[in-house]
Design a protein around this motif. Structure first.
Motif, PDB file in Angstrom:
ATOM      1  N   SER A  52       0.828  -1.211   0.000  1.00  5.16           N
ATOM      2  CA  SER A  52       0.000   0.000   0.000  1.00  5.16           C
ATOM      3  C   SER A  52       0.861   1.259   0.000  1.00  5.16           C
ATOM      4  CB  SER A  52      -0.927   0.011   1.222  1.00  5.16           C
ATOM      5  OG  SER A  52      -1.855  -1.057   1.157  1.00  5.16           O
ATOM      6  N   ALA A  53       2.015   1.200   0.689  1.00 10.08           N
ATOM      7  CA  ALA A  53       2.925   2.341   0.701  1.00 10.08           C
ATOM      8  C   ALA A  53       3.521   2.569  -0.690  1.00 10.08           C
ATOM      9  CB  ALA A  53       4.040   2.128   1.723  1.00 10.08           C
ATOM     10  N   ILE A  54       3.882   1.470  -1.364  1.00 12.92           N
ATOM     11  CA  ILE A  54       4.386   1.600  -2.738  1.00 12.92           C
ATOM     12  C   ILE A  54       3.281   2.140  -3.640  1.00 12.92           C
ATOM     13  CG2 ILE A  54       5.386   0.376  -4.711  1.00 12.92           C
ATOM     14  CD1 ILE A  54       6.506  -1.668  -2.762  1.00 12.92           C
ATOM     15  N   GLY A  55       2.053   1.679  -3.381  1.00 12.00           N
ATOM     16  CA  GLY A  55       0.909   2.188  -4.142  1.00 12.00           C
ATOM     17  C   GLY A  55       0.731   3.684  -3.943  1.00 12.00           C
ATOM     18  N   ALA A  56       1.042   4.179  -2.741  1.00 10.64           N
ATOM     19  CA  ALA A  56       0.925   5.617  -2.459  1.00 10.64           C
ATOM     20  C   ALA A  56       1.889   6.426  -3.319  1.00 10.64           C
ATOM     21  CB  ALA A  56       1.200   5.877  -0.978  1.00 10.64           C
ATOM     22  N   ILE A  57       3.083   5.879  -3.550  1.00  5.64           N
ATOM     23  CA  ILE A  57       4.052   6.542  -4.432  1.00  5.64           C
ATOM     24  C   ILE A  57       3.476   6.646  -5.843  1.00  5.64           C
ATOM     25  CG2 ILE A  57       6.351   6.385  -5.440  1.00  5.64           C
ATOM     26  CD1 ILE A  57       6.531   6.938  -2.544  1.00  5.64           C
ATOM     27  N   SER A  58       2.802   5.580  -6.288  1.00  4.37           N
ATOM     28  CA  SER A  58       2.178   5.575  -7.619  1.00  4.37           C
ATOM     29  C   SER A  58       1.076   6.630  -7.704  1.00  4.37           C
ATOM     30  CB  SER A  58       1.587   4.189  -7.918  1.00  4.37           C
ATOM     31  OG  SER A  58       2.576   3.190  -7.855  1.00  4.37           O
ATOM     32  N   ILE A  59       0.310   6.785  -6.632  1.00  5.35           N
ATOM     33  CA  ILE A  59      -0.787   7.756  -6.617  1.00  5.35           C
ATOM     34  C   ILE A  59      -0.243   9.182  -6.599  1.00  5.35           C
ATOM     35  CG2 ILE A  59      -2.743   8.624  -5.275  1.00  5.35           C
ATOM     36  CD1 ILE A  59      -3.246   5.927  -6.668  1.00  5.35           C
ATOM     37  N   ALA A  60       0.845   9.397  -5.845  1.00  2.91           N
ATOM     38  CA  ALA A  60       1.414  10.743  -5.714  1.00  2.91           C
ATOM     39  C   ALA A  60       2.176  11.182  -6.954  1.00  2.91           C
ATOM     40  CB  ALA A  60       2.336  10.798  -4.498  1.00  2.91           C
ATOM     41  N   PHE A  61       2.651  10.227  -7.725  1.00  2.00           N
ATOM     42  CA  PHE A  61       3.482  10.549  -8.886  1.00  2.00           C
ATOM     43  C   PHE A  61       2.798  11.503  -9.867  1.00  2.00           C
ATOM     44  CE2 PHE A  61       5.954   9.065 -12.771  1.00  2.00           C
ATOM     45  CZ  PHE A  61       7.085   9.785 -12.434  1.00  2.00           C
ATOM     46  N   PRO A  62       1.514  11.312 -10.201  1.00  7.27           N
ATOM     47  CA  PRO A  62       0.849  12.259 -11.101  1.00  7.27           C
ATOM     48  C   PRO A  62       0.798  13.686 -10.542  1.00  7.27           C
ATOM     49  CG  PRO A  62      -0.427  10.236 -10.953  1.00  7.27           C
ATOM     50  CD  PRO A  62       0.644  10.155  -9.910  1.00  7.27           C
ATOM     51  N   ILE A  63       0.667  13.828  -9.214  1.00  9.72           N
ATOM     52  CA  ILE A  63       0.662  15.170  -8.607  1.00  9.72           C
ATOM     53  C   ILE A  63       2.020  15.825  -8.803  1.00  9.72           C
ATOM     54  CG2 ILE A  63       0.411  16.460  -6.453  1.00  9.72           C
ATOM     55  CD1 ILE A  63      -1.474  14.283  -5.468  1.00  9.72           C
ATOM     56  N   PHE A  64       3.077  15.051  -8.567  1.00  8.57           N
ATOM     57  CA  PHE A  64       4.431  15.554  -8.745  1.00  8.57           C
ATOM     58  C   PHE A  64       4.651  15.970 -10.206  1.00  8.57           C
ATOM     59  CE2 PHE A  64       9.118  15.077  -8.854  1.00  8.57           C
ATOM     60  CZ  PHE A  64       9.422  15.863  -7.759  1.00  8.57           C
ATOM     61  N   MET A  65       4.069  15.213 -11.136  1.00  7.89           N
ATOM     62  CA  MET A  65       4.200  15.531 -12.561  1.00  7.89           C
ATOM     63  C   MET A  65       3.484  16.833 -12.907  1.00  7.89           C
ATOM     64  SD  MET A  65       3.685  11.721 -14.177  1.00  7.89           S
ATOM     65  CE  MET A  65       3.776  12.249 -15.877  1.00  7.89           C
ATOM     66  N   ILE A  66       2.323  17.062 -12.301  1.00  9.07           N
ATOM     67  CA  ILE A  66       1.580  18.306 -12.553  1.00  9.07           C
ATOM     68  C   ILE A  66       2.374  19.515 -12.059  1.00  9.07           C
ATOM     69  CG2 ILE A  66      -0.382  19.661 -11.729  1.00  9.07           C
ATOM     70  CD1 ILE A  66      -1.294  17.998 -13.902  1.00  9.07           C
ATOM     71  N   ILE A  67       2.952  19.387 -10.856  1.00 10.87           N
ATOM     72  CA  ILE A  67       3.768  20.478 -10.316  1.00 10.87           C
ATOM     73  C   ILE A  67       4.929  20.773 -11.270  1.00 10.87           C
ATOM     74  CG2 ILE A  67       5.252  21.214  -8.406  1.00 10.87           C
ATOM     75  CD1 ILE A  67       3.617  19.300  -6.593  1.00 10.87           C
ATOM     76  N   GLY A  68       5.611  19.715 -11.692  1.00 10.36           N
ATOM     77  CA  GLY A  68       6.721  19.873 -12.623  1.00 10.36           C
ATOM     78  C   GLY A  68       6.291  20.437 -13.959  1.00 10.36           C
ATOM     79  N   ALA A  69       5.052  20.137 -14.360  1.00  6.89           N
ATOM     80  CA  ALA A  69       4.548  20.609 -15.656  1.00  6.89           C
ATOM     81  C   ALA A  69       4.511  22.131 -15.719  1.00  6.89           C
ATOM     82  CB  ALA A  69       3.152  20.039 -15.915  1.00  6.89           C
ATOM     83  N   PHE A  70       4.173  22.774 -14.589  1.00 10.84           N
ATOM     84  CA  PHE A  70       4.162  24.239 -14.568  1.00 10.84           C
ATOM     85  C   PHE A  70       5.580  24.792 -14.750  1.00 10.84           C
ATOM     86  CE2 PHE A  70       0.020  23.581 -12.615  1.00 10.84           C
ATOM     87  CZ  PHE A  70      -0.731  24.619 -13.169  1.00 10.84           C
ATOM     88  N   GLY A  71       6.536  24.182 -14.050  1.00 13.33           N
ATOM     89  CA  GLY A  71       7.919  24.617 -14.197  1.00 13.33           C
ATOM     90  C   GLY A  71       8.443  24.400 -15.604  1.00 13.33           C
ATOM     91  N   GLN A  72       8.109  23.253 -16.178  1.00 10.67           N
ATOM     92  CA  GLN A  72       8.542  22.951 -17.545  1.00 10.67           C
ATOM     93  C   GLN A  72       7.880  23.887 -18.547  1.00 10.67           C
ATOM     94  OE1 GLN A  72      11.158  21.329 -17.997  1.00 10.67           O
ATOM     95  NE2 GLN A  72      10.839  19.137 -18.144  1.00 10.67           N
ATOM     96  N   MET A  73       6.628  24.234 -18.294  1.00 14.12           N
ATOM     97  CA  MET A  73       5.914  25.144 -19.188  1.00 14.12           C
ATOM     98  C   MET A  73       6.661  26.468 -19.307  1.00 14.12           C
ATOM     99  SD  MET A  73       2.033  26.674 -18.821  1.00 14.12           S
ATOM    100  CE  MET A  73       2.406  27.553 -17.287  1.00 14.12           C
ATOM    101  N   PHE A  74       7.006  27.043 -18.154  1.00 12.35           N
ATOM    102  CA  PHE A  74       7.742  28.308 -18.166  1.00 12.35           C
ATOM    103  C   PHE A  74       9.175  28.121 -18.666  1.00 12.35           C
ATOM    104  CE2 PHE A  74       4.514  29.346 -14.838  1.00 12.35           C
ATOM    105  CZ  PHE A  74       3.933  30.425 -15.496  1.00 12.35           C
ATOM    106  N   GLY A  75       9.841  27.076 -18.186  1.00  7.83           N
ATOM    107  CA  GLY A  75      11.242  26.870 -18.527  1.00  7.83           C
ATOM    108  C   GLY A  75      11.480  26.550 -19.989  1.00  7.83           C
TER     109      GLY A  75
END
Length: 458
Positions: A52-75
């Motif tokens: 379940s803890a490993i599953g939590a990493i899988s669930i959080a990964f899309p959130i981390f990608m969205i955050i990075g997407a804003f930085g990549q958009m500007f960068g």
């Protein structure tokens, strides 16, 4: 000659294979380090012996990608424009673009933190958190969201530094953060008994240190392009240039995040092991993906600068060399993933079901990986040339136009196999679209080159 002048001379005059190696290798190393510390994060969480803890990493990964997407958009958007401006010798506008992008992305990072904290639990449910995964996902994601500003700033600053040709400094910044993250993971998770919270805290602290290092580059006046409030000049022209390219990158990452969420949701009926295996598989695949992404970060300033300087022969040579190198690498990675899939997944989980599903998924998603370099070189080329529509189309094809329908339809027909092979179908369709656009862009470049040659004669 100043270092800044040398970098401009390198982009416009040095032999193409040599300049590509100079710019691409630091970016590849930086991206590889990024991929590795993502994997190490997953590996350490796997040591908790909790699927379940490993599953939590899988669930959080899309959130981390969205955050990075804003930085990549500007960068990426600013980086493309800055490269072309430097090729045109328009230093003043390059400085205005750099400063405007920096302060705008800073505000965006703060806003994302506020919104993310307020709506965290509904977002986790949308991305497929089960009742057993949710407590771990909240603990991990809350800390990551608090560090949103650092994630956005790092993505933005790294791309702008690479745009002026200093890929080495960018590599050191990312490697510094990744190394600190890897060192802190076992200390926070096990020595201090923080568990999955420790993994998230290690990530945020490491990224904050990278941010300080990147900002120092500008404060210490090591940069050719400048960041200053006096250059902060928000305008329709600057934002249009940033967004017409940056939106393509944002769309790609945002759709990748959405797709990962849909994959998690589609995997839920098959248990936490299925959700965990999907997260592990795509993090393993990220090693191959990030090398190609890193290479293209070196390719982009070369393409953008020489296009802006109307040096078409150098641009075409850069495309040819890049296609050759990325294709060879993609084939080699495919062979490794195909033949050693089970052994690789075993490193991250001892759960037999996770290993079985993960190995099958890894083989499926690499079926068309030999042509991933081909896809991404042209996606990066359109970004470098300021061709926003084509860049957007390629960016949303693999992770959106083709993947989302595949995830929604195939599991209903083939159950878990439909989830596993959804990315494979999307890759095949994206290859066809890329080939069509590649033919068109080469025809367009030939026409521009002929027109330029004719004007020189007259």
């Amino acid at each position: 000659m100043k270092d800044t002048d040398k970098r401009a001379k390198m982009l416009g005059e040095e032999k193409i294979p040599k300049v590509l190696i100079k710019l691409a290798i630091p970016a590849i190393v930086a991206m590889l380090v990024n991929a590795v510390y993502n994997l190490v994060d997953t590996m350490f969480v796997g040591m908790l012996n909790n699927t379940s803890a490993i599953g939590a990493i899988s669930i959080a990964f899309p959130i981390f990608m969205i955050i990075g997407a804003f930085g990549q958009m500007f960068g990426v958007g600013a980086g493309s424009y800055i490269s072309r401006l430097l090729g045109e010798n328009n230093k003043e506008m390059a400085d205005k673009t750099t400063s405007t992008t920096f302060f705008t992305s800073l505000g965006c990072g703060v806003l994302f933190t506020i919104v993310g904290l307020i709506f965290l639990e509904p977002i986790l449910k949308i991305f497929g958190a089960t009742d057993t995964i949710m407590p771990f996902a909240k603990d991990y994601s809350r800390i990551l969201v608090l560090g949103s500003v650092f994630t956005v700033m790092n993505m933005t600053l790294n791309n702008m530094i690479r745009a002026e040709g200093n890929a080495k400094y960018s590599m050191v910044a990312i490697s510094l953060g990744a190394g600190i993250n890897i060192a802190l993971d076992p200390i926070f998770m096990f020595s201090l008994g923080m568990g999955i919270k420790g993994a998230a805290l290690a990530t945020v602290l490491a990224q904050s240190i990278s941010s300080v290092y990147l900002i120092y580059y500008f404060i210490a006046k090591k940069s050719y392009i400048k960041i200053s409030l006096k250059y902060f000049a928000p305008s329709k022209q600057i934002y249009n240039e940033i967004m017409k390219i940056g939106m393509a990158t944002f769309a790609r990452q945002a759709l990748a995040s959405l797709s990962m969420g849909l994959i998690n949701i589609a995997s839920k009926p098959y248990g936490d092991a299925a959700v965990a295996s999907m997260g592990i598989t795509f993090r393993i695949l990220s090693i191959g993906l990030f090398v190609i992404f890193g290479y293209n970060q070196g390719f982009q300033p070369v393409a953008g600068y020489n296009y802006g300087a109307k040096q078409y022969k150098r641009l075409k040579e850069a495309i040819k060399v890049s296609l050759k190198w990325t294709t060879v690498f993609s084939i080699l990675m495919t062979l490794v993933f195909m033949f050693f899939a089970k052994n690789i997944v075993c490193v991250f989980s001892k759960d037999p079901e996770v290993i079985k599903i993960g190995a099958k998924t890894l083989r499926a998603v690499t079926l068309f990986f030999p042509l991933f370099g081909f896809q991404q070189v042209y996606a990066s080329l359109f970004q470098s040339l300021g061709k926003g529509k084509e860049a957007l189309l390629l960016s949303i094809s693999r992770q959106g136009i083709f993947l989302i329908p595949s995830i929604l339809i195939l599991p209903k027909l083939f159950e878990l196999n439909g989830v596993i092979f959804s990315q494979t179908i999307a890759d095949f369709c994206t290859i066809i679209v890329t080939a069509i656009l590649a033919v068109k862009i080469h025809k367009h470049l030939n026409e521009e080159e002929n027109c330029c040659y004719t004007n020189q004669l007259t």
